[in-house]
Design a protein around this motif. Sequence first.
Motif, PDB file in Angstrom:
ATOM      1  N   THR A  89       0.849  -1.197   0.000  1.00 55.03           N
ATOM      2  CA  THR A  89       0.000   0.000   0.000  1.00 55.03           C
ATOM      3  C   THR A  89       0.879   1.240   0.000  1.00 55.03           C
ATOM      4  N   GLY A  90       0.243   2.374   0.095  1.00 52.24           N
ATOM      5  CA  GLY A  90       0.996   3.612   0.181  1.00 52.24           C
ATOM      6  C   GLY A  90       1.378   3.997   1.593  1.00 52.24           C
ATOM      7  N   PHE A  91       1.010   3.191   2.572  1.00 55.65           N
ATOM      8  CA  PHE A  91       1.386   3.478   3.956  1.00 55.65           C
ATOM      9  C   PHE A  91       2.886   3.307   4.128  1.00 55.65           C
ATOM     10  N   VAL A  92       3.477   4.211   4.896  1.00 53.53           N
ATOM     11  CA  VAL A  92       4.929   4.173   5.136  1.00 53.53           C
ATOM     12  C   VAL A  92       5.252   3.442   6.438  1.00 53.53           C
ATOM     13  N   ARG A  93       4.386   3.596   7.427  1.00 55.72           N
ATOM     14  CA  ARG A  93       4.627   2.989   8.741  1.00 55.72           C
ATOM     15  C   ARG A  93       3.391   2.201   9.172  1.00 55.72           C
ATOM     16  N   SER A  94       3.635   1.178   9.940  1.00 49.56           N
ATOM     17  CA  SER A  94       2.530   0.435  10.554  1.00 49.56           C
ATOM     18  C   SER A  94       2.958  -0.006  11.942  1.00 49.56           C
ATOM     19  N   MET A  95       1.978  -0.124  12.811  1.00 49.54           N
ATOM     20  CA  MET A  95       2.236  -0.610  14.167  1.00 49.54           C
ATOM     21  C   MET A  95       0.996  -1.352  14.642  1.00 49.54           C
ATOM     22  N   ILE A  96       1.207  -2.525  15.220  1.00 52.46           N
ATOM     23  CA  ILE A  96       0.098  -3.360  15.674  1.00 52.46           C
ATOM     24  C   ILE A  96       0.145  -3.469  17.189  1.00 52.46           C
ATOM     25  N   MET A  97      -0.975  -3.181  17.816  1.00 51.98           N
ATOM     26  CA  MET A  97      -1.116  -3.335  19.257  1.00 51.98           C
ATOM     27  C   MET A  97      -2.203  -4.366  19.508  1.00 51.98           C
ATOM     28  N   ASP A  98      -1.983  -5.232  20.481  1.00 51.19           N
ATOM     29  CA  ASP A  98      -3.009  -6.221  20.805  1.00 51.19           C
ATOM     30  C   ASP A  98      -3.578  -5.936  22.191  1.00 51.19           C
ATOM     31  N   LEU A  99      -4.681  -6.585  22.484  1.00 48.07           N
ATOM     32  CA  LEU A  99      -5.367  -6.398  23.764  1.00 48.07           C
ATOM     33  C   LEU A  99      -5.507  -7.736  24.453  1.00 48.07           C
ATOM     34  N   ARG A 154      -4.678  -5.284  29.426  1.00 51.51           N
ATOM     35  CA  ARG A 154      -3.427  -4.623  29.058  1.00 51.51           C
ATOM     36  C   ARG A 154      -3.276  -4.560  27.545  1.00 51.51           C
ATOM     37  N   VAL A 155      -2.881  -3.387  27.066  1.00 51.99           N
ATOM     38  CA  VAL A 155      -2.579  -3.166  25.660  1.00 51.99           C
ATOM     39  C   VAL A 155      -1.068  -3.250  25.478  1.00 51.99           C
ATOM     40  N   ARG A 156      -0.632  -3.954  24.409  1.00 52.96           N
ATOM     41  CA  ARG A 156       0.805  -4.139  24.187  1.00 52.96           C
ATOM     42  C   ARG A 156       1.164  -3.839  22.748  1.00 52.96           C
ATOM     43  N   GLY A 157       2.310  -3.202  22.530  1.00 55.68           N
ATOM     44  CA  GLY A 157       2.855  -3.054  21.191  1.00 55.68           C
ATOM     45  C   GLY A 157       3.512  -4.363  20.791  1.00 55.68           C
ATOM     46  N   ARG A 158       3.080  -4.947  19.648  1.00 49.35           N
ATOM     47  CA  ARG A 158       3.540  -6.288  19.304  1.00 49.35           C
ATOM     48  C   ARG A 158       4.362  -6.350  18.023  1.00 49.35           C
ATOM     49  N   ALA A 159       4.102  -5.478  17.051  1.00 43.33           N
ATOM     50  CA  ALA A 159       4.830  -5.554  15.785  1.00 43.33           C
ATOM     51  C   ALA A 159       4.787  -4.198  15.113  1.00 43.33           C
ATOM     52  N   GLY A 160       5.741  -3.953  14.209  1.00 42.92           N
ATOM     53  CA  GLY A 160       5.761  -2.688  13.494  1.00 42.92           C
ATOM     54  C   GLY A 160       6.630  -2.769  12.263  1.00 42.92           C
ATOM     55  N   HIS A 161       6.442  -1.809  11.382  1.00 41.55           N
ATOM     56  CA  HIS A 161       7.282  -1.693  10.178  1.00 41.55           C
ATOM     57  C   HIS A 161       7.486  -0.210   9.906  1.00 41.55           C
ATOM     58  N   GLY A 162       8.734   0.170   9.680  1.00 37.42           N
ATOM     59  CA  GLY A 162       9.044   1.574   9.457  1.00 37.42           C
ATOM     60  C   GLY A 162       9.174   2.377  10.733  1.00 37.42           C
ATOM     61  N   VAL A 163       9.108   1.716  11.873  1.00 37.65           N
ATOM     62  CA  VAL A 163       9.274   2.375  13.176  1.00 37.65           C
ATOM     63  C   VAL A 163      10.319   1.597  13.975  1.00 37.65           C
ATOM     64  N   ILE A 201      -5.358  -3.807  17.035  1.00 34.91           N
ATOM     65  CA  ILE A 201      -5.559  -2.727  16.072  1.00 34.91           C
ATOM     66  C   ILE A 201      -4.288  -2.577  15.237  1.00 34.91           C
ATOM     67  N   VAL A 202      -4.469  -2.411  13.930  1.00 34.07           N
ATOM     68  CA  VAL A 202      -3.363  -2.087  13.036  1.00 34.07           C
ATOM     69  C   VAL A 202      -3.405  -0.581  12.776  1.00 34.07           C
ATOM     70  N   PHE A 203      -2.371   0.139  13.174  1.00 36.94           N
ATOM     71  CA  PHE A 203      -2.266   1.577  12.934  1.00 36.94           C
ATOM     72  C   PHE A 203      -1.335   1.814  11.744  1.00 36.94           C
ATOM     73  N   CYS A 204      -1.758   2.648  10.806  1.00 40.49           N
ATOM     74  CA  CYS A 204      -0.934   2.973   9.648  1.00 40.49           C
ATOM     75  C   CYS A 204      -0.950   4.476   9.404  1.00 40.49           C
ATOM     76  N   ASP A 205       0.171   4.998   8.887  1.00 41.67           N
ATOM     77  CA  ASP A 205       0.212   6.413   8.524  1.00 41.67           C
ATOM     78  C   ASP A 205       1.258   6.629   7.449  1.00 41.67           C
ATOM     79  N   GLY A 206       1.428   7.889   7.086  1.00 45.68           N
ATOM     80  CA  GLY A 206       2.366   8.239   6.018  1.00 45.68           C
ATOM     81  C   GLY A 206       3.711   8.697   6.513  1.00 45.68           C
ATOM     82  N   GLY A 207       4.054   8.325   7.741  1.00 44.60           N
ATOM     83  CA  GLY A 207       5.338   8.741   8.288  1.00 44.60           C
ATOM     84  C   GLY A 207       5.318  10.207   8.653  1.00 44.60           C
TER      85      GLY A 207
END
Length: 394
Positions: A39-49, A55-64, A132-138
């Motif tokens: 896709t055109g997304f530059v960064r992604s970060m996945i948090m699970d519950l 408890r919410v935890r950061g589990r995976a990411g790309h570009g970060v 949740i998968v969070f994505c943005d354009g950096g």
Amino acid sequence: MEQQRPARISRAELTRMLLSLSEVDDVLELVARTVCETTGFVRSMIMDLDGPSGRVRGRAGHGVPTGSVAGAGGMVDNFPVFGVLARSGETLITRLDEMAALMPARCMELFQVRGPVVAQPMRSDRLGLLGIVFCDGGNAPEFGPSAADIQTLREMSEVAALAFQHALLLHRSVVLQSLRERSRIAADLHDGVTQQLYAACLDVDELRSSAGLAPDDALVLDRLALRLDTASQQLRSALAQIVGGEVPDTMRGDGSTGRVIDRVRALVDDLCGSGGPTADIEIKGDGPEPDPARADVMVRAVREGLANVAKHASATQVEVQIRRGSSWWTVEVSDDGVGSAGEVRRAITAGGSAFGLRSLDENVARLGGRLWISDAPRLLGVRLGVAVPVATDG
């Protein structure tokens, strides 16, 4: 020339890839990477519950940075975005000011959010909102996701939720099977070993009540009765931990609390007081006391070393050396007995009778330390060494 976007992976291919993974982290890492690659997304970060703990935890990411992902998280009450997506189940596209009201300020600063953010829920009909998968354009404030990007993200999240659920249920199945096996082993030990210990206690009590018992014999029987009682209590405690799914290595190695040095001295005094070899203790350094788990494994190493000396080495002299550093503690137990360091190492590797040392080695490794068996340079027997960090990193 505009850089060509990688070919979009098919839903079938993504499903096959994700369902082939049995570890949740592997599933989420693949999703985080693939979203940005297709896709055109530059960064992604996945948090699970984690529902039970909230408890919410950061589990995976790309570009970060990996450290940013690991540093994200907290209690779900501080992440209103989870409540919003749990109710709607729809893709959420937010401006910077809107996202600031849905996420803790610490997370916004951690990821240096500059523009619109897309939050896509990963939902399971069976388990509810998984993450949740969070994505943005950096760092591009003007970035705006296309309809195709949003559709791809939705499709990937649906497949990811299925794979996520599959990996979670597989893990739970393995844990359940392990608990069943633990319960079976605990039942066998309870019906066998604990009953034998109880019978031995009765036999010792009968001997202690015998008429005309010599004072020296009475002292030996008193000591034996105390040891049998302590062993019985420790075994019952370990069985309870096994059934509950815990690793029974947190039990105090000598049945006491306090400083490592004092607990080691008590073990050495007990060995010498039982008519065993003479023993010396050498202490170097003045580093901080290890945390409880590492203190226990240090004491257990001494107890294991002294027990092996008493049972197998035919030693007349034992030396215990403790080095207290600011970051690491080391303990070594050396003897002048007839044992062979090579034979001990082979016994640990072969899985024969050296259960105590093998279990100790596993526990030391789990705490970030190491165990070694070598020839004792001064006493010429065997040396058992254990080194552990003072505390867990971070």
